[in-house]
Design a protein around this motif. Structure first.
Motif, short mmCIF file in Angstrom:
data_model
loop_
_atom_site.label_atom_id
_atom_site.label_comp_id
_atom_site.label_asym_id
_atom_site.label_seq_id
_atom_site.Cartn_x
_atom_site.Cartn_y
_atom_site.Cartn_z
N ALA A 1 -50.61 24.99 7.92
CA ALA A 1 -50.20 23.30 7.63
C ALA A 1 -51.47 22.51 7.68
CB ALA A 1 -49.59 23.04 8.91
N LEU A 2 -52.56 22.89 8.09
CA LEU A 2 -53.86 22.12 8.02
C LEU A 2 -54.47 22.14 6.58
CD1 LEU A 2 -55.71 23.04 11.47
CD2 LEU A 2 -54.36 21.12 10.77
N TYR B 1 -56.84 19.39 4.82
CA TYR B 1 -58.22 19.52 4.73
C TYR B 1 -58.29 19.55 3.12
CZ TYR B 1 -62.20 22.53 3.60
OH TYR B 1 -63.38 23.03 3.12
N TYR B 2 -57.64 20.04 2.27
CA TYR B 2 -58.04 19.70 0.69
C TYR B 2 -57.92 18.12 0.27
CZ TYR B 2 -58.48 24.73 0.02
OH TYR B 2 -58.81 25.87 0.19
N THR C 1 -62.03 20.90 -6.07
CA THR C 1 -61.05 20.92 -4.97
C THR C 1 -59.48 20.96 -5.25
OG1 THR C 1 -62.72 20.23 -3.34
CG2 THR C 1 -60.24 19.65 -2.49
N PRO C 2 -59.12 19.88 -6.24
CA PRO C 2 -57.88 19.90 -6.57
C PRO C 2 -57.32 21.31 -6.93
CG PRO C 2 -58.70 17.88 -7.39
CD PRO C 2 -60.05 18.65 -6.99
N TRP C 3 -58.02 21.99 -7.88
CA TRP C 3 -57.66 23.30 -8.44
C TRP C 3 -57.58 24.00 -7.09
CZ3 TRP C 3 -60.38 28.07 -7.56
CH2 TRP C 3 -59.80 29.18 -7.95
N LEU C 4 -58.17 24.32 -6.13
CA LEU C 4 -57.88 25.20 -4.93
C LEU C 4 -56.39 24.39 -4.24
CD1 LEU C 4 -61.51 24.91 -3.07
CD2 LEU C 4 -60.33 26.84 -3.99
N MET C 5 -56.42 23.19 -4.35
CA MET C 5 -55.32 22.73 -3.60
C MET C 5 -53.96 22.73 -4.29
SD MET C 5 -54.68 18.87 -1.77
CE MET C 5 -54.55 18.01 -3.43
N PHE C 6 -54.15 22.76 -5.45
CA PHE C 6 -52.71 22.90 -6.33
C PHE C 6 -52.58 24.09 -7.20
CE2 PHE C 6 -53.61 18.25 -6.19
CZ PHE C 6 -52.35 17.74 -5.50
N GLY C 7 -53.75 24.86 -7.48
CA GLY C 7 -53.54 26.10 -8.07
C GLY C 7 -53.71 27.29 -7.16
N SER D 1 -61.00 32.10 -2.69
CA SER D 1 -61.11 30.89 -1.76
C SER D 1 -62.31 30.80 -0.89
CB SER D 1 -59.63 30.71 -1.00
OG SER D 1 -59.72 31.46 0.29
N VAL D 2 -62.65 31.75 -0.34
CA VAL D 2 -63.84 31.78 0.50
C VAL D 2 -65.12 31.68 -0.33
CG1 VAL D 2 -65.13 33.26 1.99
CG2 VAL D 2 -62.73 33.07 2.40
N VAL D 3 -65.20 32.45 -1.51
CA VAL D 3 -66.16 32.44 -2.47
C VAL D 3 -66.37 30.73 -2.87
CG1 VAL D 3 -67.01 32.91 -4.51
CG2 VAL D 3 -66.48 34.74 -2.58
N VAL D 4 -65.30 30.14 -3.17
CA VAL D 4 -65.44 28.88 -3.68
C VAL D 4 -65.78 27.86 -2.50
CG1 VAL D 4 -64.09 27.06 -4.86
CG2 VAL D 4 -64.14 29.36 -5.64
N ASN D 5 -65.03 27.98 -1.31
CA ASN D 5 -65.27 27.11 -0.43
C ASN D 5 -66.54 27.15 0.51
OD1 ASN D 5 -63.18 25.15 0.86
ND2 ASN D 5 -61.96 27.09 0.31
#
Length: 97
Positions: free
Chosen positions: A3-4, A8-9, A41-47, A77-81
């Motif tokens: 839920a976080l 966060y994104y 970040t939007p790609w992470l959040m929405f994709g 996700s880790v490699v990008v974050n």
């Protein structure tokens, strides 16, 4: 914990975008670095995150092969974050904050 992630994104996208705009005239290189965070970040959040959540549901349902797909998405996700966090930290250090 899941839920976080949306919060966060959102926080990362908004603050990095605002920071990039604020730095754009005085510190264009720093602005470009932070701007890349705002763009990715939007790609992470929405994709990526919705795809990971779908795979998580498949893992919980016991579907074959879902765990490997989930693990791959999580690794991405880790490699990008991690580089995003490192980039933001580097800009902060460069700004001497």
């Amino acid at each position: 914990m899941c839920a976080l992630f949306p919060w966060y994104y959102r926080y990362v996208a908004v603050t990095s975008g605002l920071c990039a705009a604020a730095l754009s005239l005085e510190r264009p290189v720093d602005a470009a670095i932070i701007g890349s965070v705002a763009i990715i970040t939007p790609w992470l959040m929405f994709g990526l995150m919705p795809a990971i959540h779908r795979q998580s549901a498949r893992v919980k349902a016991g579907e074959n092969g879902a765990k490997q797909v989930f693990d791959r998405g999580h690794r991405v996700s880790v490699v990008v974050n991690v580089p995003q966090l490192a980039a933001a930290a580097g800009v902060l250090v460069h700004l001497q904050l």
